[in-house]
Enzyme design. Structure first.
Site, PDB file in Angstrom:
ATOM      1  N   ASP A   8       0.872  -1.165   0.000  1.00 14.78           N
ATOM      2  CA  ASP A   8       0.000   0.000   0.000  1.00 14.78           C
ATOM      3  C   ASP A   8       0.918   1.226   0.000  1.00 14.78           C
ATOM      4  O   ASP A   8       2.115   1.110   0.296  1.00 14.78           O
ATOM      5  CB  ASP A   8      -0.875  -0.038   1.253  1.00 14.78           C
ATOM      6  CG  ASP A   8      -1.754   1.189   1.402  1.00 14.78           C
ATOM      7  OD1 ASP A   8      -2.267   1.690   0.391  1.00 14.78           O
ATOM      8  OD2 ASP A   8      -1.913   1.654   2.540  1.00 14.78           O
ATOM      9  N   ASP A  10      -0.294   4.923   1.061  1.00 12.09           N
ATOM     10  CA  ASP A  10      -0.624   5.830   2.157  1.00 12.09           C
ATOM     11  C   ASP A  10      -0.560   5.121   3.498  1.00 12.09           C
ATOM     12  O   ASP A  10      -1.227   4.111   3.710  1.00 12.09           O
ATOM     13  CB  ASP A  10      -2.030   6.406   1.953  1.00 12.09           C
ATOM     14  CG  ASP A  10      -2.120   7.281   0.721  1.00 12.09           C
ATOM     15  OD1 ASP A  10      -1.595   8.395   0.763  1.00 12.09           O
ATOM     16  OD2 ASP A  10      -2.689   6.837  -0.294  1.00 12.09           O
TER      17      ASP A  10
END
Length: 217
Positions: A8, A10
């Site tokens: 991922d 963020d």
């Protein structure tokens, strides 16, 4: 056996969740909406279209979802132009993983912000496939983006390790059949059900080593 590691963005590589919260909270207030105590937790992992519709509909913002998305992303782009908040040592961790496995990036950020973050951190060449949930039917917690990145890498999702920080992110990667390394953000702890889906919990991204991934194989 692990064939690929998918990150991922963020909250794992870039400490952008507090920036997203600040920008969207201010936007909601400025446009006649009401920010709720659980709003940030609900928004984490949503695609651009999903969170823009939520602000416009559920929170009472006096703008269309299309306007919300355009204006909020423009402000985030402006913030990124000033400074991309790289999480300590995350770039070195990504490079360490890239030396061993093909890497993918499965992000809820808009495509233009992914590009800005990777350019600013010098990591654009580290990933064999990057994808925004803008380009999938559903955002997290649905598994769509993880499955699509695995397909682009040409690997079986069940032979991938996912690296996530949010509850919806962990849920989505687990739903894709991946083994999940969870690195919760200090300000946004995992919900108990999400923590239970993680194969391993780490205190920080610099604790992610090839040995941790090998043990999940």
């Amino acid at each position: 056996m692990v064939d690929a590691v998918i990150f991922d963005l963020d909250g794992v590589i870039v400490d952008s969740e507090p920036v997203w919260e600040e920008v969207r909270r201010a936007y909601v207030t400025a446009h006649g909406g009401t920010w709720q105590p659980d709003t940030q937790r609900r928004l984490m992992g949503m695609s651009t279209g999903e969170w823009a519709a939520h602000l416009s509909g559920e929170l009472g913002v006096d703008r269309s979802p299309e306007q919300v998305a355009s204006e909020v992303v423009a402000e985030m782009t402006r913030r990124y132009a000033e400074r991309v908040p790289l999480i300590d040592d995350a770039d070195a961790v990504v490079r360490r993983m890239a030396a061993r496995w093909p890497l993918g990036l499965a992000s809820s950020s808009p495509t233009r912000l992914i590009a800005a973050a990777l350019a600013a951190t010098g990591l654009a060449d580290a990933f064999g496939a990057t994808l925004s949930t803008e380009e999938t039917a559903r955002g997290k917690p649905a598994p769509d983006v993880w499955l699509a990145v695995a397909a682009r890498l040409g690997v079986d999702p069940t032979r991938c390790v996912a690296v996530e920080d949010s509850s919806n992110g962990v849920r989505s990667a687990a739903a894709a059949g991946m083994r999940v390394v969870a690195i919760p953000h200090g300000s946004y702890p995992l919900d108990p059900d999400a923590a239970g889906l993680a194969a391993v919990l780490l205190p920080s991204v610099d604790a992610l080593t090839p040995e941790v991934v090998d043990r999940l194989g």
